[in-house]
Design an enzyme around this catalytic site. Structure first.
Site, PDB file in Angstrom:
ATOM      1  CG  ASN A   1      11.194 -14.550  -0.100  1.00  0.00           C
ATOM      2  OD1 ASN A   1      11.938 -14.453   0.875  1.00  0.00           O
ATOM      3  ND2 ASN A   1       9.898 -14.348  -0.027  1.00  0.00           N
ATOM      4  N   PRO A   2      14.682 -14.080  -0.012  1.00  0.00           N
ATOM      5  CG  PRO A   2      15.443 -12.354   1.351  1.00  0.00           C
ATOM      6  CD  PRO A   2      14.279 -12.780   0.505  1.00  0.00           C
ATOM      7  CD  GLU A   3      12.655 -15.657   5.689  1.00  0.00           C
ATOM      8  OE1 GLU A   3      13.185 -14.803   6.430  1.00  0.00           O
ATOM      9  OE2 GLU A   3      11.462 -16.006   5.740  1.00  0.00           O
TER      10      GLU A   3
ATOM     11  CG  HIS B   1      -3.643  -6.092  -0.053  1.00  0.00           C
ATOM     12  ND1 HIS B   1      -2.576  -6.799   0.415  1.00  0.00           N
ATOM     13  CD2 HIS B   1      -4.520  -7.008  -0.528  1.00  0.00           C
ATOM     14  CE1 HIS B   1      -2.800  -8.103   0.234  1.00  0.00           C
ATOM     15  NE2 HIS B   1      -3.957  -8.255  -0.333  1.00  0.00           N
TER      16      HIS B   1
ATOM     17  CB  SER C   1       5.270 -14.621   3.430  1.00  0.00           C
ATOM     18  OG  SER C   1       4.050 -13.891   3.574  1.00  0.00           O
TER      19      SER C   1
ATOM     20  CB  VAL D   1      -0.932  -0.016   1.236  1.00  0.00           C
ATOM     21  CG1 VAL D   1      -1.901  -1.184   1.183  1.00  0.00           C
ATOM     22  CG2 VAL D   1      -0.135  -0.001   2.539  1.00  0.00           C
TER      23      VAL D   1
ATOM     24  CB  CYS E   1     -16.185   9.330   2.929  1.00  0.00           C
ATOM     25  SG  CYS E   1     -17.609   9.716   3.964  1.00  0.00           S
TER      26      CYS E   1
ATOM     27  CB  CYS F   1     -21.135  13.389   3.340  1.00  0.00           C
ATOM     28  SG  CYS F   1     -20.108  12.046   3.968  1.00  0.00           S
TER      29      CYS F   1
HETATM   30  N1  APR Z   1      13.893  -8.958  -1.102  1.00  0.00           N
HETATM   31  C1  APR Z   1      12.988  -9.941  -1.376  1.00  0.00           C
HETATM   32  N2  APR Z   1      12.194 -10.512  -0.429  1.00  0.00           N
HETATM   33  C2  APR Z   1      12.360 -10.094   0.847  1.00  0.00           C
HETATM   34  C3  APR Z   1      13.301  -9.098   1.207  1.00  0.00           C
HETATM   35  C4  APR Z   1      14.087  -8.515   0.150  1.00  0.00           C
HETATM   36  N3  APR Z   1      14.972  -7.564   0.404  1.00  0.00           N
HETATM   37  N4  APR Z   1      13.223  -8.899   2.556  1.00  0.00           N
HETATM   38  C5  APR Z   1      12.259  -9.769   3.018  1.00  0.00           C
HETATM   39  N5  APR Z   1      11.751 -10.486   1.982  1.00  0.00           N
HETATM   40  C6  APR Z   1      10.687 -11.496   2.011  1.00  0.00           C
HETATM   41  C7  APR Z   1      10.535 -12.266   3.317  1.00  0.00           C
HETATM   42  O1  APR Z   1      11.382 -13.398   3.352  1.00  0.00           O
HETATM   43  C8  APR Z   1       9.059 -12.655   3.279  1.00  0.00           C
HETATM   44  O2  APR Z   1       8.876 -13.907   2.614  1.00  0.00           O
HETATM   45  O3  APR Z   1       9.470 -10.796   1.841  1.00  0.00           O
HETATM   46  C9  APR Z   1       8.415 -11.544   2.422  1.00  0.00           C
HETATM   47  C10 APR Z   1       7.530 -10.567   3.197  1.00  0.00           C
HETATM   48  O4  APR Z   1       6.443 -11.308   3.668  1.00  0.00           O
HETATM   49  P1  APR Z   1       5.303 -10.621   4.575  1.00  0.00           P
HETATM   50  O5  APR Z   1       5.935  -9.800   5.611  1.00  0.00           O
HETATM   51  O6  APR Z   1       4.385 -11.714   4.968  1.00  0.00           O
HETATM   52  O7  APR Z   1       4.584  -9.596   3.575  1.00  0.00           O
HETATM   53  P2  APR Z   1       3.554  -9.912   2.384  1.00  0.00           P
HETATM   54  O8  APR Z   1       3.772 -11.224   1.763  1.00  0.00           O
HETATM   55  O9  APR Z   1       3.559  -8.721   1.509  1.00  0.00           O
HETATM   56  O10 APR Z   1       2.152  -9.934   3.210  1.00  0.00           O
HETATM   57  C11 APR Z   1       0.955 -10.071   2.479  1.00  0.00           C
HETATM   58  O11 APR Z   1      -0.321  -9.623   4.461  1.00  0.00           O
HETATM   59  O12 APR Z   1      -0.317  -8.438   6.386  1.00  0.00           O
HETATM   60  C12 APR Z   1      -0.921  -8.543   5.159  1.00  0.00           C
HETATM   61  O13 APR Z   1      -1.986  -6.891   3.849  1.00  0.00           O
HETATM   62  C13 APR Z   1      -0.737  -7.283   4.328  1.00  0.00           C
HETATM   63  O14 APR Z   1      -0.172  -7.074   1.993  1.00  0.00           O
HETATM   64  C14 APR Z   1       0.146  -7.750   3.190  1.00  0.00           C
HETATM   65  C15 APR Z   1      -0.134  -9.228   3.103  1.00  0.00           C
END
Ligand code: APR
Length: 246
Positions: free
Chosen positions: A215-217, A120, A191, A104, A128, A152
């Site tokens: 993704n690092p994970e 999102h 994630s 967002v 409003c 309003c």
């Molecule tokens: N580059 C790439 N990925 C990264 C980096 C980076 N520098 N740093 C962190 N990450 C990865 C993490 O390993 C994780 O898997 O980004 C991911 C972030 O995951 P979340 O924090 O769960 O965020 P997101 O997936 O966007 O959440 C989805 O959940 O809370 C709600 O509305 C909110 O839009 C959000 C939605």
């Protein structure tokens, strides 16, 4: 840690007529915007039950606004990073390219991306509760607590999607269409656990798109991704642009 950018990946991008990129909080992490579920993630410090749903807002709108103003301040003070900039570059290089973001933070638009689908909502907009109008932020008056609609008088809320709420229909349909028709589907910094956004990589995979994850994970997408690169989007995406431009 696999960060190797294969010739196959570049070839897929070169031949692609349409590419879609699903982004999450991870792509903004290198700009200094906290993620949600990481070690320093927002949901480790704050409870979504108290801050990111409609009932919580109606129970205590001042507290929810205080939290969104705290996040707005962070977002206004940061800059798009090389990951955002790389995607706006890819948009110029590929016939049909769309960013489908769960974020967002408006950073894709600030990086120059034009074709952005906000699943999102956007934290810099307000809506409003009574007349449904969208009100731009800089006109908000907090001097008497919760800001009111200048038309309003209704209560204003941030124009973001809270847990338990429906996603904006038009954005969702655009996202589904992109997943159903793209040649390459990129999954960047998410994630991939929050639905319906997390269903998009599966939809793209089933229709035969080439799935690329950064993704690092490891995430639930890693199992079926054709390429899954363990690293940061701000470091890997610029390398993909470089290889693509050769
Ligand atoms: N580059 C790439 N990925 C990264 C980096 C980076 N520098 N740093 C962190 N990450 C990865 C993490 O390993 C994780 O898997 O980004 C991911 C972030 O995951 P979340 O924090 O769960 O965020 P997101 O997936 O966007 O959440 C989805 O959940 O809370 C709600 O509305 C909110 O839009 C959000 C939605």
């Amino acid at each position: 840690m696999d960060t190797h950018i294969s010739e196959e990946l570049i070839e897929k991008l070169r031949r692609a007529k349409s590419v879609a990129a699903l982004t999450g909080a991870g792509i903004s992490a290198e700009s200094g915007v906290p993620t949600f579920r990481g070690d320093e993630g927002l949901w480790k410090k704050f409870s979504p039950e108290e801050l990111a749903n409609f009932d919580a807002f109606m129970r205590n709108p001042d507290m929810v606004w205080e939290w969104y103003n705290y996040r707005r301040k962070i977002i206004e003070e940061v800059q798009p990073n090389p990951g955002h900039l790389a995607l706006s570059k890819l948009e110029e290089m590929i016939p049909s390219f769309v960013v489908i973001t769960q974020n967002v933070d408006n950073l894709h638009q600030r990086a120059g991306s034009k074709n952005v689908v906000e699943l999102h909502g956007n934290i810099l907009r307000n809506r409003c509760l009574s007349c449904g109008r969208i009100i731009e932020s800089e006109t908000l008056d907090f001097s008497e607590g919760v800001p009111r609609c200048p038309y309003c008088g209704g209560m204003l809320r941030p124009d973001v999607v809270w847990f338990g709420e429906m996603l904006p229909e038009e954005a969702l349909q655009k996202a589904y269409r992109a997943a159903e028709t793209c040649d390459v589907f990129m999954v960047l910094g998410t994630s991939a656990v929050v639905y319906p956004a997390a269903s998009l990589p599966e939809i793209a995979f089933r229709q035969g798109a080439f799935i690329v994850e950064i993704n690092p994970e490891v995430t639930p997408v890693t199992d079926f991704a054709h390429v899954s690169l363990r690293g940061k989007t701000g470091e890997i995406l610029p390398k993909i642009i470089e290889a693509f431009s050769k």
